[in-house]
Write an enzyme that holds these catalytic residues in place. Sequence first.
Site, PDB file in Angstrom:
ATOM      1  N   HIS A 173      37.283 -16.247  -3.048  1.00  0.00           N
ATOM      2  CA  HIS A 173      37.575 -14.820  -3.223  1.00  0.00           C
ATOM      3  C   HIS A 173      38.985 -14.689  -3.777  1.00  0.00           C
ATOM      4  O   HIS A 173      39.881 -15.457  -3.415  1.00  0.00           O
ATOM      5  CB  HIS A 173      37.487 -14.095  -1.873  1.00  0.00           C
ATOM      6  CG  HIS A 173      38.257 -12.814  -1.822  1.00  0.00           C
ATOM      7  ND1 HIS A 173      39.537 -12.741  -1.291  1.00  0.00           N
ATOM      8  CD2 HIS A 173      37.957 -11.570  -2.255  1.00  0.00           C
ATOM      9  CE1 HIS A 173      39.971 -11.500  -1.373  1.00  0.00           C
ATOM     10  NE2 HIS A 173      39.040 -10.766  -1.959  1.00  0.00           N
TER      11      HIS A 173
ATOM     12  N   ARG B 193      45.847  -6.216  -7.152  1.00  0.00           N
ATOM     13  CA  ARG B 193      45.702  -4.765  -7.215  1.00  0.00           C
ATOM     14  C   ARG B 193      47.066  -4.072  -7.238  1.00  0.00           C
ATOM     15  O   ARG B 193      48.082  -4.644  -6.821  1.00  0.00           O
ATOM     16  CB  ARG B 193      44.890  -4.264  -6.018  1.00  0.00           C
ATOM     17  CG  ARG B 193      45.510  -4.610  -4.672  1.00  0.00           C
ATOM     18  CD  ARG B 193      44.571  -4.362  -3.510  1.00  0.00           C
ATOM     19  NE  ARG B 193      45.194  -4.698  -2.230  1.00  0.00           N
ATOM     20  CZ  ARG B 193      45.180  -5.902  -1.684  1.00  0.00           C
ATOM     21  NH1 ARG B 193      44.564  -6.901  -2.308  1.00  0.00           N
ATOM     22  NH2 ARG B 193      45.760  -6.123  -0.516  1.00  0.00           N
TER      23      ARG B 193
END
Length: 298
Positions: free
Chosen positions: A106, A110
């Site tokens: 993963h 952001r």
Amino acid sequence: MNEFERVRAYLTDLQDRICAAIEAVDGRARFQEDLWQRAEGGGGRTRVLRDGAVFEQAGIGFSDVSGSRLPPSASANRPELAGASWRATGVSLVFHPLNPYVPTTHANVRFFQAQRDGEVVASWFGGGFDLTPFYPFDEDVQHWHQVARDLCAPFGDERYAAHKRWCDEYFFLRHRNETRGVGGLFFDDLHGDFERDFAYLRAVGDGFLDAYLPIVQQRKDAIYGEREREFQLYRRGRYVEFNLVYDRGTLFGLQSGGRSESILMSLPPRVRWEYGFTPEAGSAEARLADYLVPRDWL
């Protein structure tokens, strides 16, 4: 370009580069793109590769979304921002390989802005990457953490240790008393110097493939059977448990009225639970437990 647009441009390019690299290593499947719009503001492009030679499912999404009021999950640690409008952009991925000897991974990078009366009142970066093996190899975990430490080095002696520790603490299943995997990097609310913080975001985003692809190449042709596949599906259950119970990104997306198909793209295509499962003592499956505790890998 303003700060937000600079980050946005980097993220769309990062998604393109990662997709190209994953298609190349898989050799069979291609990403299918789903463009979407959000009623309250913004949209994104979700890309999913399925039933490949290497990846059973690989999902990577880019989003640029906005809203009139911060949801509770975003303002819990910043109560002064409650009720502010917001805009967020990011790239998030989860890759579920077919071969149980290839770890699941993963990554997320952001950028978030909060506004009042059209003025930016707060902004911050977040992200990281982590690795979830089912049949771990020390050399793979050490390589993963070496890349992480190297990319952190220009940002201070304490950066790797701090963000590794944060990763170990964040990706922890309290009800199972184990980490989700062998960790990596995790950070949030990084702010204060936009250029330096943006450079770190790029280092993490660009470093992901350097960390992951050599492991994939090393393990993708390993021979496995039904036993390994069944254990992989069982351990994927932990991934589901974490994402639906603890993950702040999932909670934020659902609380903010996000697109559920894209938010839940991280879930594996096949998974199983087994009541009371205990691996055979001394087996490769039992050995995994030794890796699901925070430790210094380097």
